[in-house]
Design an enzyme around this catalytic site. Structure first.
Site, PDB file in Angstrom:
ATOM      1  N   GLU A 174       0.850  -1.081   0.065  1.00  0.00           N
ATOM      2  CA  GLU A 174      -0.067  -0.058   0.231  1.00  0.00           C
ATOM      3  C   GLU A 174       0.906   1.117   0.032  1.00  0.00           C
ATOM      4  OE1 GLU A 174      -2.795  -2.128   3.425  1.00  0.00           O
ATOM      5  OE2 GLU A 174      -1.862  -0.184   3.759  1.00  0.00           O
ATOM      6  N   CYS A 194       2.959   8.284   1.710  1.00  0.00           N
ATOM      7  CA  CYS A 194       3.585   7.375   2.521  1.00  0.00           C
ATOM      8  C   CYS A 194       3.786   6.114   1.649  1.00  0.00           C
ATOM      9  CB  CYS A 194       2.636   7.219   3.482  1.00  0.00           C
ATOM     10  SG  CYS A 194       3.061   6.065   4.901  1.00  0.00           S
ATOM     11  N   CYS A 226       6.098  -7.131   7.500  1.00  0.00           N
ATOM     12  CA  CYS A 226       7.159  -6.843   8.283  1.00  0.00           C
ATOM     13  C   CYS A 226       7.405  -7.902   9.045  1.00  0.00           C
ATOM     14  CB  CYS A 226       6.598  -5.501   8.952  1.00  0.00           C
ATOM     15  SG  CYS A 226       7.884  -4.888   9.833  1.00  0.00           S
ATOM     16  N   CYS A 237       5.605  -6.041  15.756  1.00  0.00           N
ATOM     17  CA  CYS A 237       4.973  -5.251  16.811  1.00  0.00           C
ATOM     18  C   CYS A 237       3.395  -5.587  17.063  1.00  0.00           C
ATOM     19  CB  CYS A 237       4.738  -3.775  16.254  1.00  0.00           C
ATOM     20  SG  CYS A 237       6.844  -3.366  16.066  1.00  0.00           S
ATOM     21  N   CYS A 287       0.218  -3.603  15.486  1.00  0.00           N
ATOM     22  CA  CYS A 287       0.067  -3.236  13.923  1.00  0.00           C
ATOM     23  C   CYS A 287      -0.038  -4.398  13.162  1.00  0.00           C
ATOM     24  CB  CYS A 287       1.449  -2.946  13.598  1.00  0.00           C
ATOM     25  SG  CYS A 287       2.032  -2.783  11.859  1.00  0.00           S
ATOM     26  N   CYS A 297      -0.782   1.518   8.590  1.00  0.00           N
ATOM     27  CA  CYS A 297      -0.046   0.515   7.634  1.00  0.00           C
ATOM     28  C   CYS A 297      -0.731  -1.021   7.623  1.00  0.00           C
ATOM     29  CB  CYS A 297       1.394   0.758   7.729  1.00  0.00           C
ATOM     30  SG  CYS A 297       1.801   0.083   9.536  1.00  0.00           S
TER      31      CYS A 297
HETATM   32  S1  SF4 Z   1       4.831  -0.885  13.614  1.00  0.00           S
HETATM   33 FE1  SF4 Z   1       4.439  -2.749  12.035  1.00  0.00          FE
HETATM   34  S2  SF4 Z   1       5.444  -2.030  10.041  1.00  0.00           S
HETATM   35 FE2  SF4 Z   1       6.133  -0.827  11.536  1.00  0.00          FE
HETATM   36  S3  SF4 Z   1       8.092  -2.036  12.394  1.00  0.00           S
HETATM   37 FE3  SF4 Z   1       6.383  -2.739  13.708  1.00  0.00          FE
HETATM   38  S4  SF4 Z   1       5.450  -4.602  12.556  1.00  0.00           S
HETATM   39 FE4  SF4 Z   1       6.651  -3.488  11.134  1.00  0.00          FE
END
Ligand code: SF4
Length: 371
Positions: free
Chosen positions: A109, A122, A129, A133, A136, A360
């Site tokens: 995206e 962005c 990823c 986290c 997220c 995101c």
């Molecule tokens: S917030 Fe999401 S996209 Fe950003 S580093 Fe952590 S897991 Fe990855």
């Protein structure tokens, strides 16, 4: 050129490689490629000029190249790397989220946001990823693969073209700012991100000629990546996603903290600031009853009061089905007040795109669920 960072969370084996694109290479390598393919080296500069200076002008408009060569040169040197799956607009057409399919079916995206004084895109640097986290959407799906410099640059050039064609409300404009805050951890895909930064900041015809000051690279704190970026001569703005000032909670919120602690991350950001003269930003997603207590604001204020940094508080955009949610207004206001009492500059980020799953990874996650 720097070597790839060793990830704590390794990238799965690369599938079929994306086609090579001039945006993957520096200007000398582009010329060598053109010669190796049987063309004169200057064709590479002409094609780069159409791609960067004229933001992806179609081959039919390449008037300095013989008409019978345009399509074959375009197919070879600027193959289409991203295909638009769908776009969703909100904020009266001032925000648009684009979902792209890559050559191997992977989805990423980008979000284009028009403000009164700037237009920002962005972009994603990885599909998925690996940083995991827990709050997220992207982190929940894990890392699919790194994007190539071509695939990252294509998102930027597509945004620049949309601006020039006047697709956003308000008519034609120029893309002015780029933030690496979409899917992925940019410094875990270092070489491709570095080449993209060169594509963005190099003057025409080799790049888009956008000032490094208008580019922000966001990281969860890969210290070795920050150190490598410090050694490059590209003074982009560094944004560190801290999310809490204490290691104990950060080990959970940002698992890479088990490798690089808060103090080490801030020390690396300080060194970056000394080298570039660029104030860095601290990104802090405010999560209700998790990291939004006044005592954490106090600890953060003490950590930052003598540093050249700026805190960006981000009201959390909850992932569907997640237990994490945004802070209460009064807790957010108290957090700001405490930080300001230490003289730390702080802003609460505008949550553009919230109504279109703006955080995101949320649109790609929704699309994948439908497939
Ligand atoms: S917030 Fe999401 S996209 Fe950003 S580093 Fe952590 S897991 Fe990855």
């Amino acid at each position: 050129m720097s070597e790839e960072i060793t990830l704590v969370f390794d990238e799965p084996p690369q599938r079929k490689k994306a086609p090579q694109h001039i945006a993957d290479l520096d200007s000398e390598a582009r010329k060598e490629w053109a010669k190796a393919a049987g063309y004169q080296g200057f064709r590479a500069s002409q094609i780069a000029n159409h791609y960067f200076s004229h933001v992806g002008a179609p081959a039919g408009e390449w008037s300095d190249i013989p008409a019978d060569q345009r399509e074959e040169l375009s197919a070879l040197f600027t193959p289409k790397l991203i295909e638009l799956v769908r776009s969703i607009s909100c904020d009266n057409g001032m925000t648009r989220k684009d979902l792209w399919r890559l050559h191997d079916g992977v989805l990423v995206e980008s979000v284009l946001m028009r403000y009164t004084d700037r237009t920002t895109v962005c972009i994603s640097s990885q599909a998925g990823c690996g940083m995991n986290c827990p709050f997220c959407a992207t982190g929940q799906a894990g890392l699919t693969r790194n994007l190539t410099a071509g695939e990252i640059t294509e998102q930027i050039v597509a945004a620049a073209r949309s601006c020039e064609l006047g697709e956003m409300t308000g008519g034609p404009t120029r893309l002015s700012n780029i933030v690496f805050m979409g899917m992925g951890e940019p410094l875990a895909n270092y070489n491709a991100v570095l080449q993209t930064l060169r594509n963005v900041t190099a003057p025409n015809p080799d790049g888009l000629g956008i000032s490094a000051r208008s580019v922000t690279v966001s990281t969860v704190g890969l210290v070795n990546g920050i150190e490598k970026l410090t050694a490059e001569d590209i003074p982009v703005t560094l944004a560190v996603s801290l999310h809490t000032p204490d290691d104990e909670l950060r080990n959970t919120l940002v698992p890479i903290n088990s490798r690089w602690k808060v103090k080490e991350v801030l020390a690396a950001a300080d060194a970056y600031e000394r080298k570039t003269g660029r104030r860095y930003s601290i990104e802090y997603a405010l999560i209700r009853d998790i990291n939004d207590q006044a005592w954490r604001a106090d600890l953060l204020g003490r950590l930052l009061k003598n540093r050249n940094s700026h805190v960006n508080l981000i009201p959390l955009n909850p992932t569907p089905g997640s237990k994490w949610t945004a802070s209460r207004r009064e807790d957010e206001a108290e957090f700001v007040r405490v930080l300001e009492s230490y003289g730390v500059p702080v802003t609460v980020r505008d949550t553009r795109g919230r109504e279109i799953d703006g955080a995101c990874g949320q649109l790609a996650a929704a699309e994948s669920a439908q497939q």
